[in-house]
Design a protein around this motif. Structure first.
Motif, PDB file in Angstrom:
ATOM      1  N   VAL A  23      82.449  -7.822  33.181  1.00  0.00           N
ATOM      2  CA  VAL A  23      81.270  -8.465  33.780  1.00  0.00           C
ATOM      3  C   VAL A  23      80.113  -8.495  32.785  1.00  0.00           C
ATOM      4  N   ILE A  24      79.827  -7.373  32.161  1.00  0.00           N
ATOM      5  CA  ILE A  24      78.688  -7.295  31.237  1.00  0.00           C
ATOM      6  C   ILE A  24      78.906  -8.196  30.028  1.00  0.00           C
ATOM      7  N   ARG A  25      80.121  -8.195  29.476  1.00  0.00           N
ATOM      8  CA  ARG A  25      80.417  -9.064  28.324  1.00  0.00           C
ATOM      9  C   ARG A  25      80.236 -10.542  28.699  1.00  0.00           C
ATOM     10  N   GLY A  26      80.733 -10.919  29.863  1.00  0.00           N
ATOM     11  CA  GLY A  26      80.610 -12.307  30.310  1.00  0.00           C
ATOM     12  C   GLY A  26      79.170 -12.724  30.523  1.00  0.00           C
ATOM     13  N   MET A  27      78.391 -11.842  31.103  1.00  0.00           N
ATOM     14  CA  MET A  27      76.989 -12.157  31.343  1.00  0.00           C
ATOM     15  C   MET A  27      76.224 -12.259  30.026  1.00  0.00           C
ATOM     16  N   CYS A  28      76.474 -11.350  29.119  1.00  0.00           N
ATOM     17  CA  CYS A  28      75.785 -11.395  27.825  1.00  0.00           C
ATOM     18  C   CYS A  28      76.168 -12.649  27.050  1.00  0.00           C
ATOM     19  N   VAL A  64      71.438 -11.315  29.508  1.00  0.00           N
ATOM     20  CA  VAL A  64      71.365  -9.907  29.118  1.00  0.00           C
ATOM     21  C   VAL A  64      70.530  -9.107  30.122  1.00  0.00           C
ATOM     22  N   ASP A  65      69.379  -9.624  30.514  1.00  0.00           N
ATOM     23  CA  ASP A  65      68.535  -8.907  31.467  1.00  0.00           C
ATOM     24  C   ASP A  65      69.274  -8.687  32.785  1.00  0.00           C
ATOM     25  N   ARG A  66      69.962  -9.698  33.224  1.00  0.00           N
ATOM     26  CA  ARG A  66      70.716  -9.603  34.477  1.00  0.00           C
ATOM     27  C   ARG A  66      71.867  -8.596  34.344  1.00  0.00           C
ATOM     28  N   ALA A  67      72.463  -8.523  33.163  1.00  0.00           N
ATOM     29  CA  ALA A  67      73.569  -7.592  32.919  1.00  0.00           C
ATOM     30  C   ALA A  67      73.105  -6.146  33.044  1.00  0.00           C
TER      31      ALA A  67
END
Length: 114
Positions: free
Chosen positions: A95-100, A105-108
């Motif tokens: 999830v974090i990789r996809g969002m970044c 990034v802030d949302r992650a």
């Protein structure tokens, strides 16, 4: 061998004869479909599975993220949580990789609150 249609027919035949493939079988099928960029078909198989595993969700979340569907992937994450499945390190990383990758990034950073 890229014989996805044959694999689907085998699963259908097993079900019609009263056999119930386990989550490992479905995870393999869904993972194979996702790796061949057949997310729509993978989602169709996923929706037919009653007992979904953490791995099943993580596979689909990653495939959805790769296609740029962050919001759809987060819906899968919410569904997973509502079924009582807790994300593991691999799910969080996905999830974090996809969002970044999508510039979120802030949302992650908010993901840690799950």
């Amino acid at each position: 061998m890229n014989r996805i249609g044959d694999a689907t027919k085998v699963l259908d035949r097993l079900r019609s004869k009263g056999f119930s493939p386990d989550t490992v079988t479905y995870d393999i099928m869904i993972g194979t479909l996702c790796s061949r960029w057949k997310l729509d078909l993978a989602m169709k198989v996923f929706r037919s599975v009653v007992n979904r595993s953490l791995l099943t969700y993580t596979i689909l979340i990653e495939a959805t993220m790769l296609e740029g569907g962050v919001d759809e992937a987060l819906k899968l994450l919410d569904e997973m949580l509502s079924r009582g499945l807790k994300p593991d390190m691999f799910t969080y990383n996905t999830v974090i990789r996809g969002m970044c990758k999508e510039g979120m990034v802030d949302r992650a950073f908010g993901i840690e609150r799950l």
